[in-house]
Design an enzyme around this catalytic site. Structure first.
Site, PDB file in Angstrom:
ATOM      1  NE  ARG A   1       8.090 -51.351 -25.214  1.00  0.00           N
ATOM      2  CZ  ARG A   1       7.521 -51.160 -24.034  1.00  0.00           C
ATOM      3  NH1 ARG A   1       6.781 -50.077 -23.810  1.00  0.00           N
ATOM      4  NH2 ARG A   1       7.689 -52.045 -23.069  1.00  0.00           N
TER       5      ARG A   1
ATOM      6  CE  LYS B   1      12.292 -51.824  -2.375  1.00  0.00           C
ATOM      7  NZ  LYS B   1      11.065 -51.056  -2.153  1.00  0.00           N
TER       8      LYS B   1
ATOM      9  N   GLY C   1      12.627 -53.679 -18.231  1.00  0.00           N
ATOM     10  CA  GLY C   1      13.007 -52.273 -18.410  1.00  0.00           C
ATOM     11  C   GLY C   1      14.476 -51.965 -18.151  1.00  0.00           C
TER      12      GLY C   1
ATOM     13  N   GLY D   1       7.043 -55.605 -17.969  1.00  0.00           N
ATOM     14  CA  GLY D   1       6.140 -56.401 -17.144  1.00  0.00           C
ATOM     15  C   GLY D   1       5.718 -57.710 -17.799  1.00  0.00           C
TER      16      GLY D   1
HETATM   17  C1  3PG Z   1       5.096 -51.144 -20.869  1.00  0.00           C
HETATM   18  O1  3PG Z   1       5.617 -50.048 -21.100  1.00  0.00           O
HETATM   19  O2  3PG Z   1       5.585 -51.975 -20.082  1.00  0.00           O
HETATM   20  C2  3PG Z   1       3.871 -51.508 -21.656  1.00  0.00           C
HETATM   21  O3  3PG Z   1       3.638 -50.579 -22.656  1.00  0.00           O
HETATM   22  C3  3PG Z   1       2.688 -51.657 -20.736  1.00  0.00           C
HETATM   23  O4  3PG Z   1       2.407 -50.432 -20.109  1.00  0.00           O
HETATM   24  P1  3PG Z   1       1.614 -50.415 -18.725  1.00  0.00           P
HETATM   25  O5  3PG Z   1       2.549 -50.958 -17.691  1.00  0.00           O
HETATM   26  O6  3PG Z   1       1.248 -48.969 -18.502  1.00  0.00           O
HETATM   27  O7  3PG Z   1       0.402 -51.301 -18.896  1.00  0.00           O
HETATM   28 MG    MG Z   2       5.124 -51.316 -17.300  1.00  0.00          MG
END
Ligand code: 3PG
Ligand code: MG
Length: 391
Positions: free
Chosen positions: A36, A193, A350, A373
């Protein structure tokens, strides 16, 4: 696209508030994956080249509105300086006078925006304070764009705004994969899931030609067809939902591919004795931990027909060998097609990127998103507030 880019902005002599996502994994004080950080370098370099002063805003971890030394961005400063090849000036809470006193070609890093509860509350007072530090707002944090926070949306409403280079690249890659893709489009959705990916499945069956379901999620779909999955991870209570998704796919003309054969074991540990059985023959005392070779062949055949691939989630319990075999083989095949220019392949989320890295396939993919996310929410067809605020 409704948003501006750095090319559209006059930045000479301007202080450029730049929202980045440098929420990177750390162990024992060291950054373990700097992806990142390296991916925001072009944005910072371009701002400097245009005569602007980048003032970086970012969150780190989830400090929930309280200062926490373990989540200070000063811990990330050395890795950022290494990636940029130059010094970075760190401020806990700068004033406009502090910023104005710096030479124009300074890179500024401001402390974790989440040390104040006003950030996540998108409190206008925080947005106003942040806006007072800059003349222009550049959002380069696609991976935080699903959050409507003061530093992602609030400030965008107060200053002339644009997307940074990484934000641009992410949005263009996702648009190419799902917005206006070359068909056929195949999507791989894996992971444990169904319950965490309902919106994703439901959107994808409307948009893609072939949907490959893998991982624990596939067990839920198999069980919904009346197949006994033994002791496998399975959300039996979602059988109706799985059937509804399959029915929707039948009406939209999306083919759903489930495993034909599976790798089963009695224990989930490295090197556990395992065998390959037909998907409908999982022994009552065993669990499905990976897709089998016949399934992999079927998946590769689908990749071979496709022009575009979207990948989110592993096909098996990839963290523990030998249950990473299907993910590795399918990823390697997609990587080869991508290298040959036959497939546009986009992956995000992720676990997904970890799995593709482990399979040595990530580098050959057309695009690897930095988002978890936010990638999912975009693929679910949702509007990301951080992107909408740039419009
Ligand atoms: C992540 O790591 O997915 C982003 O930096 C967002 O982080 P968060 O889910 O804590 O908002
Ligand atoms: Mg996250």
């Amino acid at each position: 696209m409704a948003w501006k880019t750095l090319d559209d902005m006059e930045l000479a002599g301007k202080r450029v508030l730049t929202r980045v996502d440098i929420n990177v994994p750390m162990e024992n004080g060291r950054v373990t994956d700097a992806t990142r950080i390296t991916r925001i370098v072009p944005t910072i370099t371009d701002i400097l080249a245009k005569g602007g002063t980048p003032i970086l805003l970012a969150h780190f971890g989830r400090p929930k509105g309280n200062p926490n030394p373990e989540m200070s961005l000063s811990l990330i400063q050395p890795a950022l300086e290494a990636a940029l090849g130059r010094d970075v000036v760190f401020f806990e809470r700068p004033s406009r006078a502090d910023i104005d006193a710096l030479p124009a070609d300074t890179v500024v890093l401001v402390e974790n925006t989440r040390f104040s509860a006003m950030e996540e509350a998108n409190d206008p007072k925080m947005a106003e304070f942040l806006a007072s530090l800059g003349d222009v707002f550049c959002n380069d944090a696609f991976s935080a764009a699903h959050r409507a926070h003061a530093s992602t949306t609030g400030v965008a409403q107060l200053l002339p705004s644009c997307a940074g280079r990484l934000m641009e690249a992410e949005l263009r890659a996702l648009e190419k994969a799902l917005g206006a893709p070359e068909r056929p489009v195949v999507a791989v959705v894996g992971g444990a899931k169904v319950s965490t990916k309902l919106d994703l499945l439901s959107n994808l069956v409307e948009k893609v030609d072939i949907l490959i379901i893998g991982g624990g999620m596939a067990n839920t779909f198999l069980a919904a067809q009346g197949i006994d999955v033994g002791k496998s991870l399975c959300e039996h209570e979602l059988a109706d939902t799985a059937r509804a998704i399959a029915e929707k796919a039948a009406t939209t003309g999306c083919a759903i591919l489930l495993p034909r054969d599976v790798v089963v074991a009695r224990a989930f540990k490295e090197g556990a004795a395992s065998e390959v059985v037909a998907a409908e023959n999982c022994p009552a005392d065993a669990m499905i931990l990976d897709a089998g070779p016949d399934s992999v062949a079927h998946i590769c055949q689908a990749f071979g027909q496709a022009k575009t691939l979207i990948w989110n989630g592993p096909l098996g319990a990839f963290e523990i060998p030998p249950f990473d075999a299907a993910t590795n083989a399918a990823a390697a095949y997609a990587a080869g097609l991508s290298r040959a220019g036959k497939l546009v392949s986009v992956a995000g989320g992720g676990d997904t990127v970890a799995a593709l890295n482990k399979a040595d396939a990530a580098e050959s993919f057309t695009y690897i998103s930095t988002a978890g996310g936010a990638f999912l929410e975009w693929m679910e067809g949702k509007t990301l507030p951080g992107v909408a605020a740039l419009g």
